[in-house]
Design a protein around this motif. Structure first.
Motif, short mmCIF file in Angstrom:
data_model
loop_
_atom_site.label_atom_id
_atom_site.label_comp_id
_atom_site.label_asym_id
_atom_site.label_seq_id
_atom_site.Cartn_x
_atom_site.Cartn_y
_atom_site.Cartn_z
N LEU A 1 0.83 -1.20 0.00
CA LEU A 1 0.00 0.00 0.00
C LEU A 1 0.86 1.25 0.00
CD1 LEU A 1 -2.77 -1.00 2.56
CD2 LEU A 1 -2.98 -0.88 0.08
N ALA A 2 2.04 1.15 0.61
CA ALA A 2 2.95 2.29 0.64
C ALA A 2 3.69 2.46 -0.68
CB ALA A 2 3.97 2.11 1.78
N LYS A 3 4.05 1.33 -1.30
CA LYS A 3 4.75 1.38 -2.58
C LYS A 3 4.55 0.05 -3.29
CE LYS A 3 9.28 2.19 -4.75
NZ LYS A 3 10.69 2.56 -4.53
N THR A 4 3.98 0.09 -4.47
CA THR A 4 3.77 -1.15 -5.22
C THR A 4 5.07 -1.59 -5.88
OG1 THR A 4 3.09 0.08 -7.20
CG2 THR A 4 1.35 -0.63 -5.67
N GLY A 5 5.19 -2.89 -6.11
CA GLY A 5 6.37 -3.40 -6.81
C GLY A 5 7.59 -3.53 -5.94
N LEU A 6 7.40 -3.75 -4.63
CA LEU A 6 8.54 -3.98 -3.76
C LEU A 6 9.16 -5.35 -4.04
CD1 LEU A 6 7.12 -2.68 -0.36
CD2 LEU A 6 8.78 -1.53 -1.83
N PHE A 7 10.44 -5.49 -3.70
CA PHE A 7 11.13 -6.77 -3.86
C PHE A 7 11.50 -7.30 -2.49
CE2 PHE A 7 14.86 -9.48 -4.69
CZ PHE A 7 14.31 -10.33 -5.63
N MET A 8 11.10 -8.55 -2.22
CA MET A 8 11.29 -9.13 -0.89
C MET A 8 12.15 -10.39 -0.98
SD MET A 8 9.54 -7.08 1.14
CE MET A 8 9.15 -7.99 2.65
N LEU A 9 13.28 -10.37 -0.27
CA LEU A 9 14.22 -11.49 -0.23
C LEU A 9 14.20 -12.10 1.17
CD1 LEU A 9 16.73 -13.25 -0.90
CD2 LEU A 9 18.14 -11.21 -0.49
N ALA A 10 13.98 -13.41 1.25
CA ALA A 10 13.93 -14.11 2.53
C ALA A 10 15.20 -14.91 2.75
CB ALA A 10 12.73 -15.05 2.57
N GLU A 11 15.79 -14.75 3.92
CA GLU A 11 16.90 -15.61 4.30
C GLU A 11 16.30 -16.93 4.79
OE1 GLU A 11 20.92 -15.85 7.07
OE2 GLU A 11 19.24 -14.61 7.72
N THR A 12 16.02 -17.81 3.87
CA THR A 12 15.37 -19.07 4.17
C THR A 12 15.42 -19.98 2.95
OG1 THR A 12 13.34 -20.07 5.07
CG2 THR A 12 13.06 -18.40 3.39
N GLU A 13 15.07 -21.24 3.16
CA GLU A 13 14.78 -22.18 2.07
C GLU A 13 13.41 -22.81 2.28
OE1 GLU A 13 18.58 -24.03 -0.11
OE2 GLU A 13 18.50 -24.58 2.01
N ASP A 14 12.52 -22.05 2.90
CA ASP A 14 11.17 -22.52 3.20
C ASP A 14 10.24 -22.09 2.06
OD1 ASP A 14 8.67 -23.09 4.16
OD2 ASP A 14 8.97 -22.16 6.12
N GLN A 15 9.71 -23.08 1.33
CA GLN A 15 8.83 -22.78 0.20
C GLN A 15 7.60 -21.97 0.61
OE1 GLN A 15 7.67 -25.74 -2.71
NE2 GLN A 15 9.27 -27.13 -2.01
N ALA A 16 7.09 -22.21 1.80
CA ALA A 16 5.84 -21.57 2.24
C ALA A 16 5.95 -20.05 2.22
CB ALA A 16 5.47 -22.06 3.64
N LEU A 17 7.14 -19.53 2.40
CA LEU A 17 7.31 -18.08 2.45
C LEU A 17 7.16 -17.43 1.08
CD1 LEU A 17 10.13 -17.78 5.10
CD2 LEU A 17 7.77 -17.06 5.32
N HIS A 18 7.08 -18.23 0.02
CA HIS A 18 6.81 -17.67 -1.30
C HIS A 18 5.31 -17.51 -1.56
CE1 HIS A 18 10.79 -17.46 -3.20
NE2 HIS A 18 11.10 -18.46 -2.40
#
Length: 462
Positions: A226-243
């Motif tokens: 809502l603040a800014k569309t098109g953000l990029f989010m990188l997770a320090e994980t190998e957990d599929q659920a976080l996608h």
């Protein structure tokens, strides 16, 4: 304009001192869309570069690092992942300077690194040069002398004696946050949103993302969009659920560990193929981040030269050839050969850049070849038999008129390669041999490779 921006920031900091209940009540009136278009389109051809502000220059400041922006842009870097820049806790601190990941105040800049105005100037300059900036975010824990630990102890998990505890025994300098507390969750999202609003941030790299509930990240992503569309989010994980409605990219740890084991002679090319097979079950738009180094690997697992030895360049090429986003860590283009101290000053030597052209050439290849896009937009991966299949990895990536053949000797012995496949037919160039003449490959091709030698053949557009 800067005065207006700084006034806005000061106002945001002031409002952060209001009670959590008042801020949560205000947020609850905002309708949150569940439709998130991610990953952002620009990310499909991008790359990522991790910035260690403390060690990047003798000054260890944001302004000193900013002098490198033009160089990094010229090399082809597109996403700057900046390690945490907030003030570091003093209570239970490790080492003279402490860990970046022991945050005392989410909403300000560590004065040792500069000011909020310096940060905004850096982000603006990066944007002017066509780069994106994401900030390392530590949501699992805070410093023990964070404002919350003093005024909102209910935000934390406690031990059997009722004392705020660390999430892991070895992490004695940080306090474990309690995600059963709704007020803390909302306050965390507000702190993240602050940086997007204040500096037009492009996203976050989220530390130890799998230690935080997935539903928090999903809610945070919706609120931040809502603040800014098109953000990029990188997770320090190998957990599929976080996608699932939360992250665009996660770590390729398993591939990294296989590469290190091959370099040590403990595994072979078949193990790479096995990892790639396992990744086929992931969502098609889930990016994997591939790397030979990052701040954790460098500081705790020794330098790339100790881990990879003569295989480093070959595995670097592999990280650019697979369907995923390649990471470059601070100093790799300068051939940094030392393990950087984590809790103290340890400046990277940028007096020369012997590997900058190497990385620049790989970044250009990744950017200009549609076959090397990420996720579902990437080209098909086709394994090519070569007669030395346990030691040599050969594969084609192709999409439309874009086709690249990779042949990598991932062993410490010379190898004779005999490729027979219709997939290699066509006119091509040896990408790393600028003087080499174009060659026409038939359905059979033989070559000899030295230990850890690699070849990249880029086919001419039809």
């Amino acid at each position: 304009m800067k005065k207006i921006i700084l006034f806005t920031i000061c106002f945001c900091i002031f409002t952060n001192t209001l009670s959590s209940q008042a801020r949560i009540k205000s947020m609850s009136k905002t309708k949150v869309s569940k439709a998130i278009a991610y990953p952002p389109s620009w990310a499909y051809t991008s790359n990522i570069y991790e910035v260690n502000i403390r060690q990047y220059t003798p000054e260890g400041t944001i302004n000193a690092f900013s002098k490198h922006l033009q160089r990094l842009s010229g090399m082809g870097v597109e996403i700057l992942w900046v390690m945490p820049i907030q003030p570091i806790g003093v209570k239970a601190r490790k080492g003279p300077l402490g860990s970046y990941y022991s945050i005392k105040d989410y909403m300000s800049v560590n004065p040792e690194m500069g000011s909020m105005e310096d940060w905004i100037d850096m982000v603006n300059e990066a944007h002017r040069l066509g780069m994106k900036v994401i900030l390392d975010w530590v949501a699992n824990h805070t410093a023990f002398d964070h404002y919350w630990a003093i005024n909102h102890p209910e935000y934390y998990n406690k031990d059997e004696k009722g004392n705020i505890k660390s999430p892991v025994d070895d992490w004695s300098d940080v306090a474990d946050l309690n995600y059963d507390n709704k007020n803390m969750r909302e306050a965390m999202i507000l702190n993240m949103k602050f940086w997007v609003d204040a500096s037009d941030l492009d996203g976050f790299r989220c530390d130890m993302a799998h230690m935080v509930p997935t539903d928090f990240w999903q809610d945070a992503r919706r609120q931040l969009e809502l603040a800014k569309t098109g953000l990029f989010m990188l997770a320090e994980t190998e957990d599929q659920a976080l996608h699932n409605e939360a992250f665009d990219m996660s770590y390729g740890w398993k591939m990294h560990h296989v590469m290190v084991d091959i370099a040590k002679g403990e595994k072979n090319v078949n193990d790479i193929r096995q990892v790639l097979k396992e990744l086929e079950t992931w969502p098609p738009n889930a990016f994997h981040m591939y790397f030979t180094d990052n701040h954790d690997e460098n500081s705790w697992q020794k330098s790339t030269f100790e881990r990879f030895g003569g295989s480093l360049d070959a595995f670097t090429v592999l990280t650019f050839g697979l369907n995923g986003m390649p990471l470059i860590y601070s100093g790799q283009e300068a051939n940094n050969k030392k393990t950087l101290r984590f809790f103290d000053k340890d400046t990277i030597d940028f007096s020369s850049f012997p590997k900058q052209d190497f990385y620049g050439k790989l970044l250009k290849l990744k950017k200009t070849q549609p076959a090397l896009m990420h996720g579902e937009r990437g080209g098909e991966y086709i394994n090519i038999a070569n007669g030395a299949d346990e030691s040599v990895l050969s594969f084609v990536r192709k999409k439309d008129n874009s086709k690249i053949l990779f042949v990598l000797n991932l062993s410490s012995k010379a190898q004779k390669v005999n490729i027979k496949s219709n997939e290699i037919i066509g006119f091509t160039n040896d990408y790393f041999e600028s003087e080499a003449k174009p060659i026409e490959l038939k359905d059979s091709y033989s070559l000899k490779l030295k230990p850890w030698e690699y070849k990249v053949y880029v086919y001419k557009t039809q």
